[in-house]
Design a protein around this motif. Sequence first.
Motif, PDB file in Angstrom:
ATOM      1  N   ASN A 104       0.813  -1.214   0.000  1.00 18.92           N
ATOM      2  CA  ASN A 104       0.000   0.000   0.000  1.00 18.92           C
ATOM      3  C   ASN A 104       0.846   1.263   0.000  1.00 18.92           C
ATOM      4  N   ASP A 105       2.011   1.211   0.584  1.00 15.82           N
ATOM      5  CA  ASP A 105       2.861   2.387   0.709  1.00 15.82           C
ATOM      6  C   ASP A 105       3.914   2.394  -0.401  1.00 15.82           C
ATOM      7  N   LEU A 106       4.179   3.562  -0.967  1.00 13.37           N
ATOM      8  CA  LEU A 106       5.165   3.676  -2.037  1.00 13.37           C
ATOM      9  C   LEU A 106       6.574   3.371  -1.527  1.00 13.37           C
ATOM     10  N   LEU A 107       6.878   3.767  -0.310  1.00 12.54           N
ATOM     11  CA  LEU A 107       8.192   3.489   0.269  1.00 12.54           C
ATOM     12  C   LEU A 107       8.399   1.983   0.456  1.00 12.54           C
ATOM     13  N   ASP A 108       7.369   1.276   0.886  1.00 13.29           N
ATOM     14  CA  ASP A 108       7.470  -0.183   1.005  1.00 13.29           C
ATOM     15  C   ASP A 108       7.674  -0.839  -0.362  1.00 13.29           C
ATOM     16  N   LEU A 109       7.013  -0.312  -1.369  1.00 10.60           N
ATOM     17  CA  LEU A 109       7.185  -0.836  -2.726  1.00 10.60           C
ATOM     18  C   LEU A 109       8.605  -0.591  -3.228  1.00 10.60           C
ATOM     19  N   LEU A 110       9.153   0.582  -2.933  1.00 15.56           N
ATOM     20  CA  LEU A 110      10.521   0.894  -3.314  1.00 15.56           C
ATOM     21  C   LEU A 110      11.517   0.007  -2.581  1.00 15.56           C
ATOM     22  N   LYS A 111      11.287  -0.227  -1.289  1.00 14.13           N
ATOM     23  CA  LYS A 111      12.144  -1.135  -0.523  1.00 14.13           C
ATOM     24  C   LYS A 111      12.102  -2.548  -1.084  1.00 14.13           C
ATOM     25  N   LEU A 112      10.934  -3.000  -1.490  1.00 10.55           N
ATOM     26  CA  LEU A 112      10.801  -4.330  -2.082  1.00 10.55           C
ATOM     27  C   LEU A 112      11.549  -4.406  -3.415  1.00 10.55           C
ATOM     28  N   PHE A 113      11.451  -3.347  -4.215  1.00 10.62           N
ATOM     29  CA  PHE A 113      12.157  -3.298  -5.486  1.00 10.62           C
ATOM     30  C   PHE A 113      13.667  -3.399  -5.276  1.00 10.62           C
ATOM     31  N   PHE A 114      14.214  -2.601  -4.353  1.00 10.64           N
ATOM     32  CA  PHE A 114      15.649  -2.638  -4.089  1.00 10.64           C
ATOM     33  C   PHE A 114      16.072  -3.936  -3.420  1.00 10.64           C
ATOM     34  N   ALA A 115      15.187  -4.530  -2.628  1.00 12.94           N
ATOM     35  CA  ALA A 115      15.519  -5.800  -1.978  1.00 12.94           C
ATOM     36  C   ALA A 115      15.737  -6.901  -3.007  1.00 12.94           C
ATOM     37  N   PHE A 116      15.070  -6.807  -4.151  1.00  7.47           N
ATOM     38  CA  PHE A 116      15.247  -7.828  -5.180  1.00  7.47           C
ATOM     39  C   PHE A 116      16.327  -7.454  -6.194  1.00  7.47           C
ATOM     40  N   THR A 117      16.481  -6.178  -6.521  1.00  8.99           N
ATOM     41  CA  THR A 117      17.437  -5.827  -7.567  1.00  8.99           C
ATOM     42  C   THR A 117      18.875  -5.739  -7.070  1.00  8.99           C
ATOM     43  N   VAL A 118      19.099  -5.231  -5.876  1.00  5.83           N
ATOM     44  CA  VAL A 118      20.473  -5.072  -5.383  1.00  5.83           C
ATOM     45  C   VAL A 118      21.193  -6.411  -5.278  1.00  5.83           C
ATOM     46  N   PRO A 119      20.626  -7.440  -4.653  1.00  6.92           N
ATOM     47  CA  PRO A 119      21.380  -8.705  -4.571  1.00  6.92           C
ATOM     48  C   PRO A 119      21.540  -9.407  -5.916  1.00  6.92           C
ATOM     49  N   ILE A 120      20.631  -9.165  -6.837  1.00  4.91           N
ATOM     50  CA  ILE A 120      20.674  -9.874  -8.108  1.00  4.91           C
ATOM     51  C   ILE A 120      21.651  -9.218  -9.078  1.00  4.91           C
ATOM     52  N   ILE A 121      21.694  -7.907  -9.121  1.00  9.12           N
ATOM     53  CA  ILE A 121      22.491  -7.194 -10.120  1.00  9.12           C
ATOM     54  C   ILE A 121      23.891  -6.855  -9.618  1.00  9.12           C
ATOM     55  N   THR A 122      24.036  -6.557  -8.339  1.00  7.92           N
ATOM     56  CA  THR A 122      25.305  -6.052  -7.829  1.00  7.92           C
ATOM     57  C   THR A 122      26.420  -7.081  -7.879  1.00  7.92           C
TER      58      THR A 122
END
Length: 151
Positions: free
Chosen positions: A8-26
């Motif tokens: 529901n919250d945009l900040l939670d959605l952003l945290k979820l996005f970074f939680a998946f992209t940072v470990p996969i791409i970095t």
Amino acid sequence: MVLVFYRNDLLDLLKLFFAFTVPIITAPFVLAVLGFRGSGRTALIGMATGIVTIIAWNQWIEPKTEIDGAFVAMLANGLAMLAAHYLLPQPPGTGWASQMIHLSRLGKLIHRKKNVWPSNILGSKVLDHLGLVAAMKISNRAQGLSNEILY
């Protein structure tokens, strides 16, 4: 789109996005910067390991410890890539870049310069520091003169 209904919250959605992209791409990016050239299969194995690790961490460990699992998943991704590279058969041209430098044009140029120019200039491979600097200046002047004569 489904994620928007999940959070529901945009900040939670952003945290979820970074939680998946940072470990996969970095991890593949850092390994590539350090000179590791893996195959596509190696990268996919590492990325799948990162996804499974971050999902498991968010499901079972983060609610108890309140610690973000991005670093742990990134570490698992990198280790899985290295393990997959060394345990599975790989096509030629993969591995660390320092092992493949002899294949590049720059590697051939470095090899030619290391083996040719000191013996051609002074006839000796053992040069002190001042002799090396003088030999480099002589070599650069001779190269410049030969370029001027040719053109």
